[in-house]
Design a protein around this motif. Structure first.
Motif, PDB file in Angstrom:
ATOM      1  N   PRO A  96      -2.220   6.008  -1.629  1.00  0.00           N
ATOM      2  CA  PRO A  96      -3.101   5.066  -0.940  1.00  0.00           C
ATOM      3  C   PRO A  96      -3.034   3.697  -1.618  1.00  0.00           C
ATOM      4  O   PRO A  96      -2.843   3.602  -2.832  1.00  0.00           O
ATOM      5  CB  PRO A  96      -4.481   5.698  -1.113  1.00  0.00           C
ATOM      6  N   VAL A  97      -3.137   2.651  -0.832  1.00  0.00           N
ATOM      7  CA  VAL A  97      -3.182   1.284  -1.341  1.00  0.00           C
ATOM      8  C   VAL A  97      -4.356   0.572  -0.675  1.00  0.00           C
ATOM      9  O   VAL A  97      -4.975   1.129   0.235  1.00  0.00           O
ATOM     10  CB  VAL A  97      -1.850   0.525  -1.075  1.00  0.00           C
ATOM     11  N   LEU A  98      -4.653  -0.634  -1.107  1.00  0.00           N
ATOM     12  CA  LEU A  98      -5.726  -1.385  -0.459  1.00  0.00           C
ATOM     13  C   LEU A  98      -5.419  -1.597   1.011  1.00  0.00           C
ATOM     14  O   LEU A  98      -4.248  -1.781   1.383  1.00  0.00           O
ATOM     15  CB  LEU A  98      -5.864  -2.773  -1.104  1.00  0.00           C
ATOM     16  N   THR A  99      -6.454  -1.602   1.820  1.00  0.00           N
ATOM     17  CA  THR A  99      -6.236  -1.926   3.227  1.00  0.00           C
ATOM     18  C   THR A  99      -5.641  -3.322   3.301  1.00  0.00           C
ATOM     19  O   THR A  99      -5.911  -4.163   2.439  1.00  0.00           O
ATOM     20  CB  THR A  99      -7.578  -1.873   4.000  1.00  0.00           C
ATOM     21  N   GLU A 100      -4.829  -3.566   4.267  1.00  0.00           N
ATOM     22  CA  GLU A 100      -4.110  -4.818   4.494  1.00  0.00           C
ATOM     23  C   GLU A 100      -2.903  -5.003   3.576  1.00  0.00           C
ATOM     24  O   GLU A 100      -2.209  -5.995   3.668  1.00  0.00           O
ATOM     25  CB  GLU A 100      -5.020  -6.047   4.367  1.00  0.00           C
ATOM     26  N   VAL A 101      -2.657  -4.043   2.667  1.00  0.00           N
ATOM     27  CA  VAL A 101      -1.492  -4.124   1.783  1.00  0.00           C
ATOM     28  C   VAL A 101      -0.508  -3.062   2.239  1.00  0.00           C
ATOM     29  O   VAL A 101      -0.850  -1.891   2.364  1.00  0.00           O
ATOM     30  CB  VAL A 101      -1.875  -3.900   0.314  1.00  0.00           C
ATOM     31  N   GLU A 102       0.719  -3.457   2.479  1.00  0.00           N
ATOM     32  CA  GLU A 102       1.747  -2.537   2.963  1.00  0.00           C
ATOM     33  C   GLU A 102       2.862  -2.453   1.918  1.00  0.00           C
ATOM     34  O   GLU A 102       3.668  -3.381   1.791  1.00  0.00           O
ATOM     35  CB  GLU A 102       2.313  -3.023   4.297  1.00  0.00           C
ATOM     36  N   LEU A 103       2.890  -1.353   1.169  1.00  0.00           N
ATOM     37  CA  LEU A 103       3.924  -1.147   0.156  1.00  0.00           C
ATOM     38  C   LEU A 103       4.999  -0.174   0.630  1.00  0.00           C
ATOM     39  O   LEU A 103       5.938   0.107  -0.089  1.00  0.00           O
ATOM     40  CB  LEU A 103       3.310  -0.620  -1.148  1.00  0.00           C
ATOM     41  N   GLU A 104       4.846   0.351   1.812  1.00  0.00           N
ATOM     42  CA  GLU A 104       5.804   1.309   2.362  1.00  0.00           C
ATOM     43  C   GLU A 104       7.198   0.701   2.416  1.00  0.00           C
ATOM     44  O   GLU A 104       7.378  -0.425   2.878  1.00  0.00           O
ATOM     45  CB  GLU A 104       5.365   1.718   3.781  1.00  0.00           C
ATOM     46  N   GLY A 105       8.165   1.423   1.904  1.00  0.00           N
ATOM     47  CA  GLY A 105       9.547   0.994   1.964  1.00  0.00           C
ATOM     48  C   GLY A 105       9.937   0.012   0.878  1.00  0.00           C
ATOM     49  O   GLY A 105      11.035  -0.509   0.867  1.00  0.00           O
ATOM     50  N   VAL A 106       9.016  -0.248  -0.045  1.00  0.00           N
ATOM     51  CA  VAL A 106       9.333  -1.184  -1.126  1.00  0.00           C
ATOM     52  C   VAL A 106       9.927  -0.432  -2.291  1.00  0.00           C
ATOM     53  O   VAL A 106       9.583   0.635  -2.633  1.00  0.00           O
ATOM     54  CB  VAL A 106       8.052  -1.939  -1.576  1.00  0.00           C
TER      55      VAL A 106
END
Length: 175
Positions: free
Chosen positions: A165-175
């Motif tokens: 899980p990450v903060l809402t509005e933060v997209e780390l998927e695929g990094v």
């Protein structure tokens, strides 16, 4: 000066003491010096900060700070990484970032060092959640797991391919 030999009785007295390297924290009336970061710990800390900032800073969503003293709820703690939503970053009237952060981070990360105890580090994450931190991570590189603490103080262990899980509005998927 041996900072551990000085035992202030209040957080205000602690904050008047000179800084130490590695940083010292004030937790329940005790001065606790953080362990010196080692190679793997430092590399993970740098990469996480850089990755988060590359994604969140240009759009002014959030900013990750390494080793930033946060003073709130009677404690002065120095998370390995403290992430603040952009609008919550303390600023001076000039707009520059303030030196004192007297608020809880939105996302708190600790990377377990070999000589740290899970219970002590987890207690800091739980304290943060109690005061409003949305998300906490306790990363254990040795056993390749992450304990996640949510704002309701629920703790969950994630491993391998579990989605973090990450903060809402933060997209780390695929990094």
């Amino acid at each position: 000066m041996n900072i551990a030999a000085i035992q202030p009785t209040t957080i205000e007295e602690f904050l008047q003491l000179p800084e130490t390297k590695p940083a010292s924290e004030f937790i329940h009336g005790q001065i606790i010096q953080k362990p010196m970061s080692q190679g793997e710990h430092s590399q993970l800390q740098i990469e996480l900060c850089e990755t988060i900032n590359q994604i969140t800073k240009p759009q002014k969503i959030a900013k990750a700070f390494p080793e930033l003293r946060c003073v709130f709820g009677g404690l002065a703690i120095v998370p390995d990484i403290a992430v603040f939503r952009w609008e919550r970053i303390p600023r001076l009237p000039s707009g520059r970032i303030a030196n004192r952060f007297e608020i809880h981070p939105d996302w708190f990360m600790e990377i377990l060092s070999l000589d740290q105890k899970y219970k002590q580090v987890l207690a800091k994450l739980l304290h943060c959640a109690e005061y409003g931190t949305e998300l906490g991570w306790l990363l254990d590189a040795e056993d390749e797991s992450i304990l996640v603490v949510d704002r309701d103080r629920r703790v969950k262990e994630l491993k391998n391919s579990d989605r973090l899980p990450v903060l809402t509005e933060v997209e780390l998927e695929g990094v």
